[in-house]
Motif scaffolding. Structure first.
Motif, PDB file in Angstrom:
ATOM      1  N   ALA A 182       4.975   2.220  -6.035  1.00  0.00           N
ATOM      2  CA  ALA A 182       4.528   0.873  -6.408  1.00  0.00           C
ATOM      3  C   ALA A 182       4.717   0.647  -7.904  1.00  0.00           C
ATOM      4  CB  ALA A 182       3.072   0.679  -6.017  1.00  0.00           C
ATOM      5  N   ARG A 183       4.396   1.639  -8.708  1.00  0.00           N
ATOM      6  CA  ARG A 183       4.582   1.520 -10.161  1.00  0.00           C
ATOM      7  C   ARG A 183       6.065   1.360 -10.507  1.00  0.00           C
ATOM      8  NH1 ARG A 183       0.090   5.076 -11.001  1.00  0.00           N
ATOM      9  NH2 ARG A 183       1.448   6.893 -10.865  1.00  0.00           N
TER      10      ARG A 183
ATOM     11  N   ASP B 270       7.082  -2.243  -9.545  1.00  0.00           N
ATOM     12  CA  ASP B 270       6.535  -3.219 -10.489  1.00  0.00           C
ATOM     13  C   ASP B 270       7.239  -3.129 -11.841  1.00  0.00           C
ATOM     14  OD1 ASP B 270       4.774  -4.072  -8.524  1.00  0.00           O
ATOM     15  OD2 ASP B 270       3.118  -2.834  -9.265  1.00  0.00           O
TER      16      ASP B 270
ATOM     17  N   ASP C 123       0.815  -1.213   0.000  1.00  0.00           N
ATOM     18  CA  ASP C 123       0.000   0.000   0.000  1.00  0.00           C
ATOM     19  C   ASP C 123       0.850   1.266   0.000  1.00  0.00           C
ATOM     20  OD1 ASP C 123       0.991  -0.404   2.507  1.00  0.00           O
ATOM     21  OD2 ASP C 123      -0.868  -0.004   3.556  1.00  0.00           O
ATOM     22  N   CYS C 124       2.038   1.189  -0.644  1.00  0.00           N
ATOM     23  CA  CYS C 124       2.880   2.377  -0.720  1.00  0.00           C
ATOM     24  C   CYS C 124       2.303   3.330  -1.768  1.00  0.00           C
ATOM     25  CB  CYS C 124       4.327   2.001  -1.043  1.00  0.00           C
ATOM     26  SG  CYS C 124       4.589   1.326  -2.677  1.00  0.00           S
ATOM     27  N   PRO C 125       2.765   4.563  -1.802  1.00  0.00           N
ATOM     28  CA  PRO C 125       2.235   5.520  -2.770  1.00  0.00           C
ATOM     29  C   PRO C 125       2.291   4.960  -4.197  1.00  0.00           C
ATOM     30  CG  PRO C 125       3.707   6.607  -1.249  1.00  0.00           C
ATOM     31  CD  PRO C 125       3.791   5.135  -0.958  1.00  0.00           C
ATOM     32  N   GLU C 126       1.318   5.333  -5.008  1.00  0.00           N
ATOM     33  CA  GLU C 126       1.184   4.779  -6.349  1.00  0.00           C
ATOM     34  C   GLU C 126       2.455   4.850  -7.173  1.00  0.00           C
ATOM     35  OE1 GLU C 126      -2.124   5.909  -8.790  1.00  0.00           O
ATOM     36  OE2 GLU C 126      -3.437   5.991  -7.045  1.00  0.00           O
ATOM     37  N   ASP C 127       3.138   5.989  -7.166  1.00  0.00           N
ATOM     38  CA  ASP C 127       4.354   6.132  -7.967  1.00  0.00           C
ATOM     39  C   ASP C 127       5.416   5.121  -7.557  1.00  0.00           C
ATOM     40  OD1 ASP C 127       3.247   8.199  -9.414  1.00  0.00           O
ATOM     41  OD2 ASP C 127       4.230   9.777  -8.236  1.00  0.00           O
TER      42      ASP C 127
END
Length: 140
Positions: free
Chosen positions: A69-70, A73, A63-67
């Motif tokens: 995590a992206r 990945d 659940d880390c910030p979207e940026d």
């Protein structure tokens, strides 16, 4: 959320140990040595659990910030597409048997950095580029 708690606990433990060492000896905390840093900016850390010695670990909380995590990945996908064994994980733990304050200091510095954290052959860097990871993995 558990990984964030682990990061906080590791940071507090490192800070507490440094504080205790400084006041016990009346000297500033031990700085990390330049020999512990590779030419690609990766820092030697104590052993970790999980991931084989040839596996690159890409660590970022679920659940880390979207940026972040992206980035994690994307980096894992890029490495995998190049045939690099990679593990995209949400947590990591370290085995610090020596009690060396420099170990705790290096762990805290890396774990408090920007996500993702990447581990390559016992060395770690926060938010490295794909090129940095490839260079470290290939030994350049």
């Amino acid at each position: 959320m558990n990984v964030i708690k682990i990061f906080i606990v590791l940071g507090l433990a490192g800070f507490g140990y440094q504080y205790w060492t400084k006041h016990r000896e009346g000297q500033p905390p031990v700085a990390s040595t330049s020999s512990a840093r590779s030419s690609n900016g990766f820092v030697l850390l104590p052993g970790t659990s999980g991931g084989g010695s040839g596996t690159v670990q890409v660590i970022a909380a679920e659940d880390c910030p979207e940026d972040a995590a992206r980035r994690a990945d994307s980096l894992a996908e890029q490495l995998s597409s190049k045939g690099i064994p990679v593990s995209r994980t949400h947590s990591v733990s370290f085995t610090v048997a020596s009690g060396d304050p420099a170990d705790a200091q290096r762990i805290t510095a890396i774990m408090n950095g920007e996500l993702p954290i990447v581990l390559v052959r016992g060395k770690a860097k926060s938010n490295p580029s794909f090129e940095d990871v490839m260079a470290e993995y290939s030994g350049r």
